[in-house]
Design an enzyme around this catalytic site. Structure first.
Site, PDB file in Angstrom:
ATOM      1  N   ASP A  16       0.825  -1.200   0.000  1.00  0.00           N
ATOM      2  CA  ASP A  16       0.000   0.000   0.000  1.00  0.00           C
ATOM      3  C   ASP A  16       0.865   1.257   0.000  1.00  0.00           C
ATOM      4  OD1 ASP A  16      -2.327   1.418  -0.062  1.00  0.00           O
ATOM      5  OD2 ASP A  16      -2.858   1.105   2.030  1.00  0.00           O
ATOM      6  N   ASN A  18       1.725   3.244  -2.906  1.00  0.00           N
ATOM      7  CA  ASN A  18       2.465   3.622  -4.111  1.00  0.00           C
ATOM      8  C   ASN A  18       2.025   4.983  -4.649  1.00  0.00           C
ATOM      9  OD1 ASN A  18       3.864   1.196  -4.071  1.00  0.00           O
ATOM     10  ND2 ASN A  18       2.495   0.195  -5.519  1.00  0.00           N
ATOM     11  N   ARG A  20       0.250   7.433  -3.119  1.00  0.00           N
ATOM     12  CA  ARG A  20       0.496   8.537  -2.191  1.00  0.00           C
ATOM     13  C   ARG A  20       1.970   8.900  -2.126  1.00  0.00           C
ATOM     14  NH1 ARG A  20      -2.848   5.835   2.569  1.00  0.00           N
ATOM     15  NH2 ARG A  20      -2.741   4.117   1.077  1.00  0.00           N
ATOM     16  N   HIS A  33       3.804   3.091  -8.716  1.00  0.00           N
ATOM     17  CA  HIS A  33       3.627   1.663  -8.989  1.00  0.00           C
ATOM     18  C   HIS A  33       4.908   1.050  -9.571  1.00  0.00           C
ATOM     19  CE1 HIS A  33      -0.499   2.018  -7.917  1.00  0.00           C
ATOM     20  NE2 HIS A  33      -0.857   2.734  -8.979  1.00  0.00           N
ATOM     21  N   TRP A  65     -10.295  -2.705 -10.128  1.00  0.00           N
ATOM     22  CA  TRP A  65     -10.849  -2.397 -11.453  1.00  0.00           C
ATOM     23  C   TRP A  65     -11.683  -1.122 -11.426  1.00  0.00           C
ATOM     24  CZ3 TRP A  65      -8.682  -4.965 -15.206  1.00  0.00           C
ATOM     25  CH2 TRP A  65      -8.252  -6.284 -15.015  1.00  0.00           C
ATOM     26  N   LEU A 127      12.695 -19.417  -2.937  1.00  0.00           N
ATOM     27  CA  LEU A 127      11.538 -18.775  -2.319  1.00  0.00           C
ATOM     28  C   LEU A 127      10.246 -19.147  -3.048  1.00  0.00           C
ATOM     29  CD1 LEU A 127      10.474 -16.538  -0.298  1.00  0.00           C
ATOM     30  CD2 LEU A 127      10.721 -14.942  -2.218  1.00  0.00           C
ATOM     31  N   ARG A 184       1.187  -4.673   6.462  1.00  0.00           N
ATOM     32  CA  ARG A 184       0.544  -3.685   5.593  1.00  0.00           C
ATOM     33  C   ARG A 184       1.277  -2.358   5.742  1.00  0.00           C
ATOM     34  NH1 ARG A 184      -5.604  -2.626   3.719  1.00  0.00           N
ATOM     35  NH2 ARG A 184      -5.119  -0.877   2.341  1.00  0.00           N
ATOM     36  N   ARG A 190      -6.283  -2.284   7.990  1.00  0.00           N
ATOM     37  CA  ARG A 190      -7.372  -3.196   7.608  1.00  0.00           C
ATOM     38  C   ARG A 190      -6.796  -4.206   6.628  1.00  0.00           C
ATOM     39  NH1 ARG A 190      -8.210   1.749   5.101  1.00  0.00           N
ATOM     40  NH2 ARG A 190      -8.176   1.707   2.826  1.00  0.00           N
ATOM     41  N   ILE A 191      -7.518  -5.304   6.393  1.00  0.00           N
ATOM     42  CA  ILE A 191      -6.971  -6.345   5.516  1.00  0.00           C
ATOM     43  C   ILE A 191      -7.519  -6.272   4.095  1.00  0.00           C
ATOM     44  CG2 ILE A 191      -6.404  -7.902   7.392  1.00  0.00           C
ATOM     45  CD1 ILE A 191      -8.909  -9.490   6.759  1.00  0.00           C
ATOM     46  N   GLU A 203      -0.378 -13.058  12.700  1.00  0.00           N
ATOM     47  CA  GLU A 203      -0.033 -11.819  13.402  1.00  0.00           C
ATOM     48  C   GLU A 203      -0.015 -10.672  12.401  1.00  0.00           C
ATOM     49  OE1 GLU A 203       0.267 -11.647  16.581  1.00  0.00           O
ATOM     50  OE2 GLU A 203       0.275 -13.791  17.013  1.00  0.00           O
TER      51      GLU A 203
END
Length: 239
Positions: A16, A18, A20, A33, A65, A127, A184, A190-191, A203
């Site tokens: 979250d 990008n 701003r 982005h 979208w 990974l 986040r 929030r999720i 967690e």
């Protein structure tokens, strides 16, 4: 630096901030982005060096979208380029890449690149990197319910046999372990419809740092905070 820390096996990240971040620098949202995509590459490498085995990032939600068409078009262009880059990175670092979400909602050429990427990397032993594209937690659960209903209709399973384990296997994450830690960025707490089923005992860690500025040092801070949690999975802690 991580010698005395327990490193989470699976880390999920909501990328979250990008737009701003770009706005704060007087740049268009797409610039944020682009820089955010570069940050993903850095964190993938650093996460694996730290001992993280699974990394899942929320890149494009079903709700995205609704953003302005020019921004969505720019994101899709960036995605096309990133999938090419990701293939090269995966070959170099032995990374196993998997795409979560409703692929049917993406353009044909993007689906083709996803198929190529997943096929080329499925046997890699580095990974395990999951990218959530056109993903929504509720949508994922609905699609899993439809799969279960189809199996039942075909006689492959009855209602009593649908356990948490069976239902979990029908989700996009399939046999992947649930995340131990959710991060986040950019101070949102929030999720946002991300991994609703899988985050039951995860967690949470929230940071003010916007995603393009998220670094190895910030990841270590998140792991340090994770180590201070008392993970007892629903057991009542005795006073």
């Amino acid at each position: 630096m991580l010698e005395n820390l327990k490193v989470p096996n699976h880390v999920a990240i909501i990328l979250d901030g990008n737009g701003r971040w770009a706005k704060s620098k007087g740049m268009p949202r797409n610039y944020g982005h682009v820089q955010g995509a570069k940050a993903v590459e850095v964190i993938c490498e650093e996460a694996y060096k730290m001992g993280i085995q699974y990394l899942t990032v929320y890149a494009f939600s079903t709700e995205n979208w609704k953003r302005p068409k020019d921004e969505v078009d720019a994101l899709m262009k960036l995605l096309r380029n990133y999938l090419k880059t990701c293939l090269k990175t995966a070959e170099k670092n032995r990374m196993c890449v998997r795409i979560l979400g409703d692929k049917a909602g993406l353009d044909n050429d993007i689906r083709a690149r996803i198929e190529e990427l997943e096929k080329a990397t499925k046997n890699n032993d580095g990974l395990h990197f999951q990218i959530a594209l056109n993903y929504g937690g509720r949508d994922e659960i609905v699609r899993a319910v439809r799969k279960a209903a189809a199996l039942a209709a075909q006689g492959g399973i009855n209602g009593e046999e649908i356990t948490e384990e069976v239902f979990g296997s029908l989700l996009d994450t399939g046999s992947l372990p649930d995340p131990d830690l959710l991060i986040r960025t950019c101070n949102e707490q929030r999720i946002s419809n991300f991994l609703l089923w899988q985050l039951a005992y995860t967690e949470f860690y929230f940071t003010e740092v916007p995603w393009p500025d998220f670094s190895k040092e910030e990841l270590i801070k998140a792991i340090e905070a994770y180590n201070k949690r008392d993970r007892r999975y629903g057991l009542v802690k005795n006073d």
